[in-house]
Design an enzyme around this catalytic site. Structure first.
Site, PDB file in Angstrom:
ATOM      1  N   TRP A 113       0.801  -1.257  -0.168  1.00  0.00           N
ATOM      2  CA  TRP A 113      -0.018  -0.190   0.054  1.00  0.00           C
ATOM      3  C   TRP A 113       0.890   1.088  -0.066  1.00  0.00           C
ATOM      4  CZ3 TRP A 113      -4.427  -0.331  -1.796  1.00  0.00           C
ATOM      5  CH2 TRP A 113      -5.216  -1.454  -1.756  1.00  0.00           C
ATOM      6  N   ASP A 202      -1.091   6.365   6.864  1.00  0.00           N
ATOM      7  CA  ASP A 202      -2.160   5.506   6.669  1.00  0.00           C
ATOM      8  C   ASP A 202      -2.527   4.463   7.720  1.00  0.00           C
ATOM      9  OD1 ASP A 202      -4.056   3.643   5.485  1.00  0.00           O
ATOM     10  OD2 ASP A 202      -3.082   3.244   3.739  1.00  0.00           O
ATOM     11  N   LYS A 227     -12.459  -1.817   8.121  1.00  0.00           N
ATOM     12  CA  LYS A 227     -11.535  -2.956   8.748  1.00  0.00           C
ATOM     13  C   LYS A 227     -12.150  -3.242  10.219  1.00  0.00           C
ATOM     14  CE  LYS A 227      -8.971  -2.628   5.089  1.00  0.00           C
ATOM     15  NZ  LYS A 227      -8.616  -3.446   3.994  1.00  0.00           N
TER      16      LYS A 227
END
Lengths: 403, 403
Positions: A113, A202, A227
């Site tokens: 990511w 992030d 999540k």
């Protein structure tokens, strides 16, 4: 009705009690006679709910008044662009005299990511991308993301527009330590103290799973909800107020123009209601966060999440000694509490392991297609008992494999 | 549990049968043991559902194979930026030699939303904005959005990068006619025939309420879901394939860079799954569209929606004759079927009208804060019987006001 245990990496499990309450709210939200997916985002009832959601985040994470909490859409990938555009605008306003080549964006690359985020920064232009560190040279085969590199591996630019890291890499299962100063923590001490550093993190796959170290030192913390705290469609931002800038003034000085819905100022000025938000996702997040508060907030989740991960890594280690399992991330090198990734060794063993798990209602354990193996995501909604069921299955599998 | 009748402009009413099915799906989606807000967007079950949703749109609206159907987040406001950025990239690739000042974006301004869209185009730069027509000079007081202007009022540019209109203005209650060539229709005949014109239409508040005239002649049709077909959080795009361009190649030629999640090519290449979509909103939209198909599709809704609007405008007219109501949009000038806006005349009359309606469970009738008055949104989920209940209340109010 049998509910499976969902170890998926996101969208992922939600607490049953929340879903049951939401099933009611779909038909009638707070006695309005209107369902939560139908009610106006400008209604008093929804406004109160949104204010309360902000408070639930602020109090549980100790977000200081220097930082605004904003809600938007578009997920982490949307923020790959938005963080760059807003912080380049800020840098332009601070240093209008610099040419694009004289601006830098520092990326800490520890997994799939953060690598994607750096690629997006390169696409957007307006500055040079400096890779402050890449974890791959520190990996066992010099090409994998299996570690958080040591502090002496980092090289930051003198005055970057942005310093980016991904606290937990969902695909690769590496996570920064939450102990300030630990070898696998983010190296805050390498940055000049007592200055407003443009640190962007992030937190998509670890948000509210434990306290955020040095939260106040961040410029932007963002997380997709899907999540730990809600369904897909909601993105949460914690933005230090010096990073909420007039992007139009910056564009007049030559900065890349920022689409209106990506401008932090648009979001902040309208209290996250510039346009219609993802009302249902906000609703579920509010229910989840209320439940978290009722259960003891961050200290409780930190404790439980740590224990779940430690027990799972312990059984993997047991399997390593017997040649059955193999952890993908090096021991002591930043193993994630949220996404535990490992291989099942032997011809055809992986699919046997997965199908055996499915038969017991342990679902969505397949690793990301780019890395393979098993990935067990242990987000907040996975109870310790559910994690124990996976561990029990792994012990059985281990026993059967080593007769 | 009493459900209100929700005349809100968006988020807005959803069919009760859909909400009841969704309440089940929240706990267990298609027998997977995993709820729809928890399941992976890459699961086979969700993949099939998304494919089916696309088919339900394609068949009911007769979308030709020249056009792709894409799903994204960010609503209409996100598309204010995305349409400009993608179509400026297309124009750059077609005409790399032109300077920014030689590119034009044509905007048809008939209400608050098209006005905002044009403002965003000005913000983003990269081209001149040409107002092809502004409806205000044609209004009763020369400053209101109360009409669709006559065809001879339009001035299009010779080779614009984009031609923009908003088919239905949710705030102002004006809508283009669905009869091709009618005085208040979009003036397709003024554009060169047999060419790929970059016509962009915002269909947010009328999407799938009736067939889309000349759909195949459009470059982009977009709609936020939260009016006729689902909860907020889902944006639907119908894009002609020549408008799905390599935005990075265009940026190398000097076009404004396009954030990755706003690039139509990113969405199309990944079949709308580049990043996690708003899974729950997609789910509800799928249930709504299946129900629409079962009930007779576009012809059925066109007929019912027309009848609901005609009956409501008729009672407003009755009230006009008695000095009690006043329609905001001129008769014969493009009155919306979806958002019917009118004033209740007399001191204190508006709040009396609204509170009387609320007491009967007729909710969310207050007009947008910028225009005031009453706004009754008659989206697909408002049944004819529910519209009749509003009309009956208005007749009572009328009778009581004219004793």
């Amino acid at each position: 009705m049998t509910r499976a245990i969902n170890f998926g990496a996101g969208p992922s499990a939600l607490p049953l009690s929340v879903l049951e309450e939401a099933a009611q709210g779909l038909l009638n939200f707070k006695g309005t006679g209107i369902g939560i997916a139908e009610i106006s985002h400008r209604s008093a009832e929804f406004g109160d709910f949104l204010t309360n959601l902000e408070n639930l985040i602020r109090t549980q994470l100790n977000v200081p008044p220097t930082h605004s909490i904003l809600f938007t859409q578009g997920g982490g990938c949307g923020q790959f662009s938005a963080t760059v555009l807003n912080l380049l605008a800020r840098h332009r306003l601070l240093h209008p005299e610099l040419a694009d080549e004289e601006r830098t964006l520092d990326y800490v690359i520890t997994g799939s990511w953060s690598k994607k985020a750096a690629e997006e920064a390169r696409r957007l232009g307006g500055a040079k991308v400096n890779v402050a560190v890449d974890a791959r040279p520190y990996s066992k085969d010099a090409k994998s993301f299996d570690n958080i590199p040591p502090h002496n591996a980092y090289t930051f630019s003198p005055d970057p527009a942005l310093i980016y890291y991904c606290e937990n890499e969902t695909v690769d299962g590496v996570q920064f330590s939450n102990e300030d100063g630990a070898p696998t923590s983010f190296p805050f001490e390498l940055l000049p103290p007592n200055t407003l550093q443009p640190i962007v993190a992030d937190y998509s796959s670890s948000f509210m799973s434990r306290p955020i170290p040095r939260l106040a030192d961040h410029a932007v913390i963002y997380a997709g909800a899907q999540k730990n705290i809600g369904p897909a469609g909601l993105t949460i931002l914690i933005v230090r107020q010096d990073c909420i800038v007039d992007v139009d003034a910056a564009a007049k000085l030559g900065a890349v123009p920022v689409p209106l819905t990506m401008s932090y100022k648009t979001l902040a000025d309208a209290k996250s209601l510039y346009n219609t938000p993802s009302v249902f996702s906000i609703y579920i997040a509010g229910l989840v966060l209320q439940r978290m508060k009722d259960q003891g907030g961050m200290p409780h989740y930190e404790e439980v999440n740590k224990r779940k991960a430690e027990k799972l890594y312990a059984v993997i280690k047991e399997g390593e000694e017997k040649g059955v399992f193999q952890a993908k991330v090096k021991e002591g090198a930043g193993r994630s509490w949220m996404n535990v990734v490992f291989d099942v060794l032997g011809e055809g063993a992986l699919s046997k392991f997965i199908s055996g798990a499915e038969a017991k209602g342990l679902k969505a354990l397949k690793g990301h297609r780019s890395v393979g193996g098993v990935r067990a995501s242990l987000y907040n909604a996975i109870s310790e008992d559910q994690a124990d069921q996976l561990i029990a299955y792994m012990k059985e599998y281990l026993a059967a494999s080593t007769v």
